[in-house]
Design a protein around this motif. Sequence first.
Motif, PDB file in Angstrom:
ATOM      1  N   SER A  82     -13.897   1.936  -8.528  1.00  0.00           N
ATOM      2  CA  SER A  82     -12.613   1.886  -7.830  1.00  0.00           C
ATOM      3  C   SER A  82     -11.618   1.006  -8.580  1.00  0.00           C
ATOM      4  O   SER A  82     -10.430   1.314  -8.640  1.00  0.00           O
TER       5      SER A  82
ATOM      6  N   SER B 279     -11.298  -2.872  -5.670  1.00  0.00           N
ATOM      7  CA  SER B 279     -10.175  -2.299  -6.419  1.00  0.00           C
ATOM      8  C   SER B 279      -9.077  -3.319  -6.676  1.00  0.00           C
ATOM      9  O   SER B 279      -8.221  -3.108  -7.532  1.00  0.00           O
TER      10      SER B 279
ATOM     11  N   ASN C  81      -5.619  -0.747  -0.076  1.00  0.00           N
ATOM     12  CA  ASN C  81      -5.969   0.668  -0.017  1.00  0.00           C
ATOM     13  C   ASN C  81      -6.085   1.120   1.432  1.00  0.00           C
ATOM     14  O   ASN C  81      -6.171   0.297   2.351  1.00  0.00           O
TER      15      ASN C  81
ATOM     16  N   GLY D 176       0.809  -1.227   0.000  1.00  0.00           N
ATOM     17  CA  GLY D 176       0.000   0.000   0.000  1.00  0.00           C
ATOM     18  C   GLY D 176       0.836   1.267   0.000  1.00  0.00           C
ATOM     19  O   GLY D 176       0.688   2.118  -0.887  1.00  0.00           O
TER      20      GLY D 176
ATOM     21  N   PHE E 100      -8.094   2.712  -9.963  1.00  0.00           N
ATOM     22  CA  PHE E 100      -6.779   2.287  -9.488  1.00  0.00           C
ATOM     23  C   PHE E 100      -5.940   1.670 -10.602  1.00  0.00           C
ATOM     24  O   PHE E 100      -4.734   1.895 -10.677  1.00  0.00           O
TER      25      PHE E 100
END
Length: 372
Positions: free
Chosen positions: A300, A192, A196, A119, A304
């Motif tokens: 999403s 996604s 996240n 992340g 991304f």
Amino acid sequence: MNTSREGNTTWSMLGNSSGKSPNCTDWSQASAGDVFKLFLMVLLVVVISLGNLVSLLVFFRVRQFRTSQGYLKASLALADLAVGLIVVPYSVYREVNRLTWGMEPEMDKYEKPACFITGPIFAGCTFVSISTIFLLSVERSVAVLKPLHRKAVITKRRTIWLIVASWAMSCCLAVVPLLSSPDITFQYNACSKMCNYAFPTDKPPESHWNIMLLYPVFDFSVLSGTFAINAVTFAAVHQYCKKRKQLGEEAQGGSNQVSFSDITAAKTIGILTFAFSISFLPIAVFVVGSVVGYQWCKFSFYAFWILTSNSCWNVAIYSVWDPKFRQGVRELFNKPVLISTSQDAACSQEEHSSAPACVAVLKKMFRPESNR
């Protein structure tokens, strides 16, 4: 962002629909879509990794790219390579496990540390990309507006320090939300398909979620400055080309002349800026909407992964718009063949002293900079 409820509901509906047999048609369609997304992820790993590895080899092995601009482009390629070798492979790993088991596997033991690695890397590399594009725009602007002073203003030492500062600042920005609130964490998102920033499902979002607005504000501020610098640069290039056309090339001689390579490099940086802006816009909309309270599962994923795909656009832009880069790639891959030929010739002509000749050729092969 946290859309785990919606994602979990989706997977439970696919796996078990109120105790009845699952709909085979719906399951087949969902599986085909997931397999196609997985194929795109694997393709991105290959394209991003190979493309940016070639870029790094060109920037470090070809002598003409050992400039301030080359170092900045190498930093940009390194950030993209980290996305291709660390961030995307973890998403592939999670999706392969999910498709294998037919549901989200139990990975609580490994999910948190892995997400706390991938992340911040993805967020940090995004900031490195945008800050490096800004520095490239500044470098090209100085080269076009002040060609007599660029060697004094833009030095390799200053460029290296700016690159280090860019990476340090980007890493700090990536962990700011984690330090600002104990409720914000990293979590793998089934929508996604990435790790996240997430909020606990048992607590409603509060005002400290607004720290997430720091990202679009910072990025759009840097992008606005980059566009402004590029506008000034292109205006100067336009005036130079107009004046050169009116007076003729012979009247434009002298050391103050802007070279064709400088103009081409400025255009390339402008295209890089435009491409990054297009790829970043969906993720900015998603972040703002999530802070407001919207939950966009399908959006999403596209947001991304459009941003992730930008990691392979830079190499394509260099290949199309930068003739020096294409020449560097040819020199990189053709040099061993030429050296091998010269090596054979040297060894055949100097049989009585073949060892020194071959040693000299090998020295040229592995240390080309010492012979130029």
